[in-house]
Motif scaffolding. Structure first.
Motif, PDB file in Angstrom:
ATOM      1  N   LEU A  64       0.828  -1.202   0.000  1.00 13.86           N
ATOM      2  CA  LEU A  64       0.000   0.000   0.000  1.00 13.86           C
ATOM      3  C   LEU A  64       0.866   1.257   0.000  1.00 13.86           C
ATOM      4  N   ARG A  65       1.944   1.239   0.789  1.00 10.53           N
ATOM      5  CA  ARG A  65       2.827   2.407   0.818  1.00 10.53           C
ATOM      6  C   ARG A  65       3.406   2.687  -0.566  1.00 10.53           C
ATOM      7  N   LYS A  66       3.830   1.648  -1.248  1.00  9.81           N
ATOM      8  CA  LYS A  66       4.394   1.830  -2.589  1.00  9.81           C
ATOM      9  C   LYS A  66       3.343   2.363  -3.561  1.00  9.81           C
ATOM     10  N   LEU A  67       2.122   1.848  -3.455  1.00  6.61           N
ATOM     11  CA  LEU A  67       1.050   2.313  -4.334  1.00  6.61           C
ATOM     12  C   LEU A  67       0.835   3.808  -4.176  1.00  6.61           C
ATOM     13  N   TYR A  68       0.768   4.274  -2.941  1.00  3.58           N
ATOM     14  CA  TYR A  68       0.444   5.682  -2.724  1.00  3.58           C
ATOM     15  C   TYR A  68       1.628   6.592  -3.024  1.00  3.58           C
ATOM     16  N   GLN A  69       2.832   6.059  -2.977  1.00  2.00           N
ATOM     17  CA  GLN A  69       3.977   6.835  -3.447  1.00  2.00           C
ATOM     18  C   GLN A  69       3.900   7.011  -4.961  1.00  2.00           C
ATOM     19  N   VAL A  70       3.478   5.968  -5.652  1.00  2.42           N
ATOM     20  CA  VAL A  70       3.300   6.071  -7.107  1.00  2.42           C
ATOM     21  C   VAL A  70       2.176   7.061  -7.419  1.00  2.42           C
ATOM     22  N   HIS A  71       1.073   7.001  -6.652  1.00  8.39           N
ATOM     23  CA  HIS A  71      -0.008   7.967  -6.840  1.00  8.39           C
ATOM     24  C   HIS A  71       0.513   9.391  -6.654  1.00  8.39           C
ATOM     25  N   GLY A  72       1.384   9.567  -5.644  1.00  9.98           N
ATOM     26  CA  GLY A  72       1.963  10.885  -5.414  1.00  9.98           C
ATOM     27  C   GLY A  72       2.779  11.358  -6.608  1.00  9.98           C
ATOM     28  N   ASN A  73       3.516  10.431  -7.234  1.00  2.00           N
ATOM     29  CA  ASN A  73       4.292  10.781  -8.429  1.00  2.00           C
ATOM     30  C   ASN A  73       3.371  11.258  -9.551  1.00  2.00           C
ATOM     31  N   TYR A  74       2.258  10.560  -9.734  1.00  2.00           N
ATOM     32  CA  TYR A  74       1.285  10.944 -10.755  1.00  2.00           C
ATOM     33  C   TYR A  74       0.758  12.356 -10.490  1.00  2.00           C
ATOM     34  N   GLN A  75       0.413  12.624  -9.231  1.00  2.00           N
ATOM     35  CA  GLN A  75      -0.178  13.914  -8.887  1.00  2.00           C
ATOM     36  C   GLN A  75       0.832  15.050  -9.023  1.00  2.00           C
ATOM     37  N   ARG A  76       2.087  14.800  -8.635  1.00  2.00           N
ATOM     38  CA  ARG A  76       3.117  15.834  -8.779  1.00  2.00           C
ATOM     39  C   ARG A  76       3.384  16.141 -10.258  1.00  2.00           C
ATOM     40  N   LYS A  77       3.406  15.102 -11.065  1.00  2.00           N
ATOM     41  CA  LYS A  77       3.612  15.296 -12.508  1.00  2.00           C
ATOM     42  C   LYS A  77       2.464  16.118 -13.101  1.00  2.00           C
ATOM     43  N   ALA A  78       1.233  15.828 -12.663  1.00  2.00           N
ATOM     44  CA  ALA A  78       0.076  16.564 -13.167  1.00  2.00           C
ATOM     45  C   ALA A  78       0.165  18.043 -12.773  1.00  2.00           C
ATOM     46  N   ARG A  79       0.624  18.317 -11.543  1.00  2.00           N
ATOM     47  CA  ARG A  79       0.755  19.714 -11.111  1.00  2.00           C
ATOM     48  C   ARG A  79       1.829  20.440 -11.917  1.00  2.00           C
ATOM     49  N   ARG A  80       2.954  19.747 -12.178  1.00  2.00           N
ATOM     50  CA  ARG A  80       4.020  20.375 -12.957  1.00  2.00           C
ATOM     51  C   ARG A  80       3.538  20.736 -14.358  1.00  2.00           C
ATOM     52  N   GLU A  81       2.719  19.866 -14.920  1.00  2.00           N
ATOM     53  CA  GLU A  81       2.235  20.069 -16.279  1.00  2.00           C
ATOM     54  C   GLU A  81       0.908  20.828 -16.318  1.00  2.00           C
ATOM     55  N   ARG A  82       0.459  21.257 -15.109  1.00  2.00           N
ATOM     56  CA  ARG A  82      -0.776  22.017 -14.974  1.00  2.00           C
ATOM     57  C   ARG A  82      -1.957  21.294 -15.608  1.00  2.00           C
ATOM     58  N   GLN A  83      -2.039  20.036 -15.267  1.00  2.00           N
ATOM     59  CA  GLN A  83      -3.138  19.208 -15.744  1.00  2.00           C
ATOM     60  C   GLN A  83      -3.922  18.685 -14.548  1.00  2.00           C
ATOM     61  N   SER A  84      -5.163  18.350 -14.779  1.00  2.00           N
ATOM     62  CA  SER A  84      -5.974  17.753 -13.715  1.00  2.00           C
ATOM     63  C   SER A  84      -5.858  16.240 -13.782  1.00  2.00           C
ATOM     64  N   ILE A  85      -6.029  15.596 -12.658  1.00  2.00           N
ATOM     65  CA  ILE A  85      -5.952  14.134 -12.627  1.00  2.00           C
ATOM     66  C   ILE A  85      -7.105  13.598 -11.777  1.00  2.00           C
ATOM     67  N   GLN A  86      -7.764  12.581 -12.290  1.00  2.00           N
ATOM     68  CA  GLN A  86      -8.890  11.969 -11.593  1.00  2.00           C
ATOM     69  C   GLN A  86      -8.453  10.669 -10.916  1.00  2.00           C
ATOM     70  N   ASP A  87      -9.245  10.225  -9.956  1.00  2.00           N
ATOM     71  CA  ASP A  87      -8.933   8.957  -9.296  1.00  2.00           C
ATOM     72  C   ASP A  87      -8.866   7.815 -10.299  1.00  2.00           C
ATOM     73  N   THR A  88      -9.692   7.909 -11.339  1.00  2.00           N
ATOM     74  CA  THR A  88      -9.704   6.836 -12.344  1.00  2.00           C
ATOM     75  C   THR A  88      -8.407   6.789 -13.155  1.00  2.00           C
ATOM     76  N   ASP A  89      -7.614   7.867 -13.097  1.00  2.00           N
ATOM     77  CA  ASP A  89      -6.342   7.898 -13.820  1.00  2.00           C
ATOM     78  C   ASP A  89      -5.217   7.244 -13.030  1.00  2.00           C
ATOM     79  N   LEU A  90      -5.426   7.023 -11.736  1.00  2.00           N
ATOM     80  CA  LEU A  90      -4.377   6.491 -10.878  1.00  2.00           C
ATOM     81  C   LEU A  90      -4.321   4.970 -10.962  1.00  2.00           C
ATOM     82  N   PRO A  91      -3.124   4.392 -10.887  1.00  2.00           N
ATOM     83  CA  PRO A  91      -2.988   2.925 -11.004  1.00  2.00           C
ATOM     84  C   PRO A  91      -3.699   2.172  -9.885  1.00  2.00           C
ATOM     85  N   GLN A  92      -4.171   1.000 -10.235  1.00  2.00           N
ATOM     86  CA  GLN A  92      -4.757   0.049  -9.284  1.00  2.00           C
ATOM     87  C   GLN A  92      -3.662  -0.892  -8.810  1.00  2.00           C
ATOM     88  N   LEU A  93      -3.743  -1.330  -7.576  1.00  2.00           N
ATOM     89  CA  LEU A  93      -2.806  -2.323  -7.045  1.00  2.00           C
ATOM     90  C   LEU A  93      -3.490  -3.680  -6.987  1.00  2.00           C
TER      91      LEU A  93
END
Length: 297
Positions: free
Chosen positions: A81-110
């Motif tokens: 679970l910790r690894k999953l949410y670190q990956v989710h954090g990477n997705y969200q940080r990338k979206a902020r850098r690129e000024r894009q929105s990200i939905q829960d459905t865009d995040l990987p499933q474990l």
């Protein structure tokens, strides 16, 4: 990262099966304290991946896959679970850098693949059965984006075959028997048997063979089938090569030098077609005869 030959086999197996349908990264490193996800997958052709049955359905969207040969401990599940949410954090940080929105459905499933999962483990993490999925697939609370697959509870169907190969004992043996029953020309049969054979060799080389006699019996059966298929293919390829060389020599005597284009066409013929050409070339007098025969066959 890989701790033993079982982990290595699971990752190689999943990589082999999923690679034609998307991008696979094994031992995917996540940020922060050094941690590695066993397998990170991003599909590039979701419709086609459906041919993998339940595994294909799981991999319809980006996902992390963590296989366990034994039932994972609560601590191991929390680590996933910790690894999953670190990956989710990477997705969200990338979206902020690129000024894009990200939905829960865009995040990987474990997906946690476990050879077995007790009621205590499943209840402890809020795992529950979904009527839309096969028996043995348990989802934690929806927003967590986590599911545990109890391989020993999966129905014995073609849909679950690729996951049951990662099980233990009789579950795995039945799955291997089903692979052996595939048509010998089926590419997945050869690929899976080769991976199982490599696992057997790895266990023997690292002196782990005696630790699991039941597993070694299953792997030995797969190894024997793979060895026989490899030997048979070698004999067939040898016979085909000899036939090609013979036909080309006979053609050279009958019509002179054979062009590179027609040589390639001859080399692409099957053994029965070469036998037919061997009879027909007795009446050839020029390269035109060979060209006409190749066009008609």
């Amino acid at each position: 990262m890989t701790k033993n030959s079982s982990d290595q086999f699971s990752k190689q197996f999943l990589e082999e099966i999923l690679a034609p349908f998307g991008t696979v990264e094994t031992s995917y490193e996540v940020a922060g304290e050094p941690q590695w996800v066993d397998l990170y997958f991003i599909p590039t052709n979701p419709p086609a991946i459906q041919e993998l049955g339940l595994l294909g359905r799981m991999a319809q969207t980006a996902c992390l896959i963590e296989p366990f040969r034994n039932q994972p401990t609560p601590s191991e599940v929390r680590s996933c679970l910790r690894k999953l949410y670190q990956v989710h954090g990477n997705y969200q940080r990338k979206a902020r850098r690129e000024r894009q929105s990200i939905q829960d459905t865009d995040l990987p499933q474990l997906w946690i693949l476990a050879s077995s999962a007790s009621e205590t483990l499943l209840n402890g993490f809020g795992g529950s059965f979904s009527a839309d999925w096969e028996t043995g697939v348990y989802f934690m609370h929806p927003l967590l984006k986590v599911a545990i697959v109890a391989i020993n509870q999966l129905p014995r169907t073609e849909e679950t075959l690729f996951l049951r190969l990662l099980g233990k004992g009789q579950i795995q043996k039945q799955a291997v028997d089903e692979v052996i029953a595939f048509d010998a020309k089926e590419p997945k049969r050869t690929a899976i048997l080769k991976l199982l054979s490599n696992w057997k060799i790895s266990l023997e080389m690292t002196n782990q063979a005696a630790a699991d006699e039941e597993l070694m019996m299953v792997l030995s059966q797969a190894y024997l089938e793979w060895e026989q298929q490899t030997e048979q293919r070698g004999r067939q390829e040898g016979a085909l090569g000899e036939a090609q060389a013979l036909i080309l020599r006979q053609l050279t005597r009958r019509i002179g030098q054979v062009s590179s284009t027609m040589r390639s066409q001859v080399e692409s013929l099957s053994l029965p077609q070469l036998e037919s050409l061997g009879e027909a070339l007795l009446d050839f007098s020029s390269s035109t005869d060979l060209d006409q025969w190749l066009k008609s066959h």
